[in-house]
Write a protein that holds these residues in place. Structure first.
Motif, mmCIF file in Angstrom:
data_model
loop_
_atom_site.group_PDB
_atom_site.id
_atom_site.type_symbol
_atom_site.label_atom_id
_atom_site.label_comp_id
_atom_site.label_asym_id
_atom_site.label_seq_id
_atom_site.Cartn_x
_atom_site.Cartn_y
_atom_site.Cartn_z
ATOM 1 N N TRP A 22 1.257 3.012 4.810
ATOM 2 C CA TRP A 22 1.276 4.142 3.856
ATOM 3 C C TRP A 22 2.643 4.731 3.439
ATOM 4 N N MET A 23 3.358 5.241 4.747
ATOM 5 C CA MET A 23 4.798 5.750 4.659
ATOM 6 C C MET A 23 5.689 4.929 3.888
ATOM 7 N N GLN A 24 5.488 3.644 3.969
ATOM 8 C CA GLN A 24 6.374 2.636 3.287
ATOM 9 C C GLN A 24 6.091 2.482 1.783
ATOM 10 N N HIS A 25 4.763 2.833 1.448
ATOM 11 C CA HIS A 25 4.632 2.819 0.143
ATOM 12 C C HIS A 25 4.731 3.908 -0.634
ATOM 13 N N ILE A 26 4.620 5.103 0.020
ATOM 14 C CA ILE A 26 4.742 6.358 -0.567
ATOM 15 C C ILE A 26 6.232 6.691 -0.749
ATOM 16 N N GLY A 27 6.982 6.248 0.273
ATOM 17 C CA GLY A 27 8.328 6.434 0.202
ATOM 18 C C GLY A 27 9.315 5.526 -0.939
ATOM 19 N N SER A 28 8.660 4.541 -1.366
ATOM 20 C CA SER A 28 9.355 3.735 -2.367
ATOM 21 C C SER A 28 9.418 4.479 -3.478
ATOM 22 N N SER A 29 10.554 3.810 -4.466
ATOM 23 C CA SER A 29 10.627 4.698 -5.675
ATOM 24 C C SER A 29 10.090 3.960 -6.898
ATOM 25 N N ASN A 30 9.697 4.502 -7.948
ATOM 26 C CA ASN A 30 9.177 3.954 -9.073
ATOM 27 C C ASN A 30 10.188 4.146 -10.202
ATOM 28 N N PRO A 31 10.538 2.964 -10.406
ATOM 29 C CA PRO A 31 11.699 2.950 -11.661
ATOM 30 C C PRO A 31 11.194 3.678 -12.984
ATOM 31 N N ARG A 32 10.142 3.443 -13.302
ATOM 32 C CA ARG A 32 9.592 4.343 -14.610
ATOM 33 C C ARG A 32 9.904 5.731 -14.410
ATOM 34 N N VAL A 33 9.600 6.376 -13.118
ATOM 35 C CA VAL A 33 9.715 7.825 -13.104
ATOM 36 C C VAL A 33 11.293 8.073 -13.097
ATOM 37 N N GLU A 34 12.110 7.306 -12.329
ATOM 38 C CA GLU A 34 13.625 7.429 -12.076
ATOM 39 C C GLU A 34 14.303 7.483 -13.751
ATOM 40 N N ASN A 35 13.621 6.761 -14.726
ATOM 41 C CA ASN A 35 13.877 6.565 -15.916
ATOM 42 C C ASN A 35 13.886 7.852 -16.906
ATOM 43 N N CYS A 36 12.949 8.829 -16.122
ATOM 44 C CA CYS A 36 12.617 10.142 -16.874
ATOM 45 C C CYS A 36 13.452 11.222 -17.256
ATOM 46 N N SER A 37 14.643 11.043 -16.227
ATOM 47 C CA SER A 37 15.861 12.033 -16.429
ATOM 48 C C SER A 37 16.471 11.829 -17.593
ATOM 49 N N SER A 38 16.485 10.433 -18.131
ATOM 50 C CA SER A 38 17.409 10.432 -19.501
ATOM 51 C C SER A 38 16.400 10.477 -20.595
ATOM 52 N N ILE A 39 15.001 10.453 -20.553
ATOM 53 C CA ILE A 39 14.149 10.957 -21.540
ATOM 54 C C ILE A 39 14.234 12.579 -21.603
ATOM 55 N N ILE A 40 14.402 13.261 -20.602
ATOM 56 C CA ILE A 40 14.424 14.653 -20.427
ATOM 57 C C ILE A 40 15.787 15.077 -21.136
ATOM 58 N N LEU A 41 16.863 14.550 -20.947
ATOM 59 C CA LEU A 41 18.109 15.027 -21.349
ATOM 60 C C LEU A 41 18.163 14.306 -23.018
ATOM 61 N N GLU A 42 17.403 13.340 -23.466
ATOM 62 C CA GLU A 42 17.204 13.370 -24.888
ATOM 63 C C GLU A 42 16.557 14.388 -25.535
ATOM 64 N N LEU A 43 15.425 15.059 -24.845
ATOM 65 C CA LEU A 43 14.711 16.125 -25.319
ATOM 66 C C LEU A 43 15.532 17.209 -25.303
ATOM 67 N N VAL A 44 16.546 17.365 -24.507
ATOM 68 C CA VAL A 44 17.380 18.602 -24.527
ATOM 69 C C VAL A 44 18.318 18.286 -25.819
ATOM 70 N N LYS A 45 18.798 17.261 -25.993
ATOM 71 C CA LYS A 45 19.508 17.135 -27.288
ATOM 72 C C LYS A 45 18.712 17.570 -28.543
#
Length: 360
Positions: free
Chosen positions: A153-176
């Motif tokens: 469980w700790m390994q699973h929950i600690g792994s990253s999700n690329p789709r969520v990591e990409n949200c930062s660029s989408i947020i910046l687009e919304l700022v623009k």
């Protein structure tokens, strides 16, 4: 459509957007102003409702659920405003249409990313339940299997999700997209742009907080300087200041997770795993930890499920808003073609082709 903007602290490099949209002395019809005032008052009320009552509210699943419920209501209000204005869109005033549809496309991408992450977190619940099953005193206790499940469980929950990591660029687009265009000729379009700005600000705030919660990074927290002329400005600034400050403090505390329910479960699991080495059946401390973990895991599971439903509901509202707008656009095209028969055919063909290729 959207304007280019260098990344910085202020998303308004070209000045106050309201001075451009609603300049001093602008003579908007009283009915349009009344609609806008009602919309802004509702938005201010929603932002006040979202103000956390205490530190434990921020980044808790119930608070996130409430924030999305209120955001969904704002988007419903926006859809109603579009319908109320009954706006035919002329060629000169289609900028706000592009802005609205650009925003909604980004929101659909964010929703998909959040649904993916909530699903991933929910899948981890199976590992927790299997571990707890092997600690159930009414069944067959197996400490080795329990420990293996908790580590998985700790390994699973600690792994990253690329789709969520990409949200930062989408947020910046919304700022623009917060950089609003030049004044529009249509009073209806100006009201829509004014209201759309409020929708954008609330949406950007909520989704920035969601992204921070799921990534554990404050990168998407932006201190937006909203014009004081808005009826909702004071409520928003108070909310933004309180929530952003608390999230940054949580991140600086170097916790593994800043989502409250997830951090609570993780803390118990990390304390429980060492106890499984050499523990004997009937160990009272082990039993108490397992009982507490069961309670916290159930709270996490229920919260994730409820939040997933809210995200799915918001996704549908955004789609409904796009359908509502496209319906009004089609009405405007038919009206324009009726009034200008000599130019109807080429204009209609051009408009329909534009909608199909750009928005559908």
């Amino acid at each position: 459509m959207s304007c280019s903007q260098k990344q910085g602290r202020s998303p308004f490099p070209s000045g106050n957007p309201f001075r451009k949209m609603l300049p001093k002395g602008s003579d908007l019809p009283s009915r349009h102003l009344a609609l806008l005032k009602e919309f802004e008052e509702k938005l201010a009320d929603k932002l006040r409702k979202l103000m956390p009552k205490g530190e434990d509210d921020i980044l808790s699943l119930p608070w996130m659920k409430l924030s999305l419920q209120l955001l969904s209501q704002t988007h419903d209000d926006m859809n109603s405003l579009i319908t109320e204005l009954k706006l035919p869109v002329c060629d000169r005033d289609d900028t706000w249409v592009c802005l609205y549809l650009d925003n909604s496309a980004n929101l659909l991408d964010l929703c998909n990313a959040f649904i993916s992450e909530l699903s991933r977190l929910s899948q981890g619940q199976l590992l927790l339940q299997f571990g707890l099953h092997n600690l159930d005193p009414t069944g067959s206790i197996n400490l080795v299997k329990a420990r293996t499940s908790f580590h998985s469980w700790m390994q699973h929950i600690g792994s990253s999700n690329p789709r969520v990591e990409n949200c930062s660029s989408i947020i910046l687009e919304l700022v623009k997209l917060l950089v609003l265009p030049k004044p529009l000729n249509s009073s209806k379009a100006r009201v829509l742009m004014h209201a759309l700005y409020g929708v954008q600000v609330q949406t950007l705030f909520v989704f920035g907080v969601f992204t921070a919660a799921f990534t554990g990074s404050p990168q998407t927290l932006i201190d937006l300087p909203v014009p004081k002329a808005n009826l909702w400005a004071e409520a928003f600034v108070d909310l933004q200041t309180s929530v952003n400050q608390e999230i940054r403090e949580l991140v600086s505390s170097e916790r593994n997770f800043i989502l409250k329910e997830l951090e609570a479960v993780d803390s118990i699991v990390k304390g429980l795993c060492p106890m499984l080495d050499g523990a004997a059946e009937g160990d009272e401390a082990l039993r108490k930890s397992a009982t507490e973990l069961q309670k916290r895991a159930e709270r996490l599971s229920e919260g994730l499920d409820l939040l997933s439903r809210e995200v799915d509901g918001f996704f549908r509202i955004v789609l409904s808003g796009r359908d509502c707008l496209l319906s009004e656009l089609r009405k405007g095209i038919v009206l324009s073609c009726t009034m200008q028969e000599s130019k109807a055919e080429p204009k209609m063909v051009k408009a329909i082709k534009w909608m199909r290729t750009s928005f559908l």
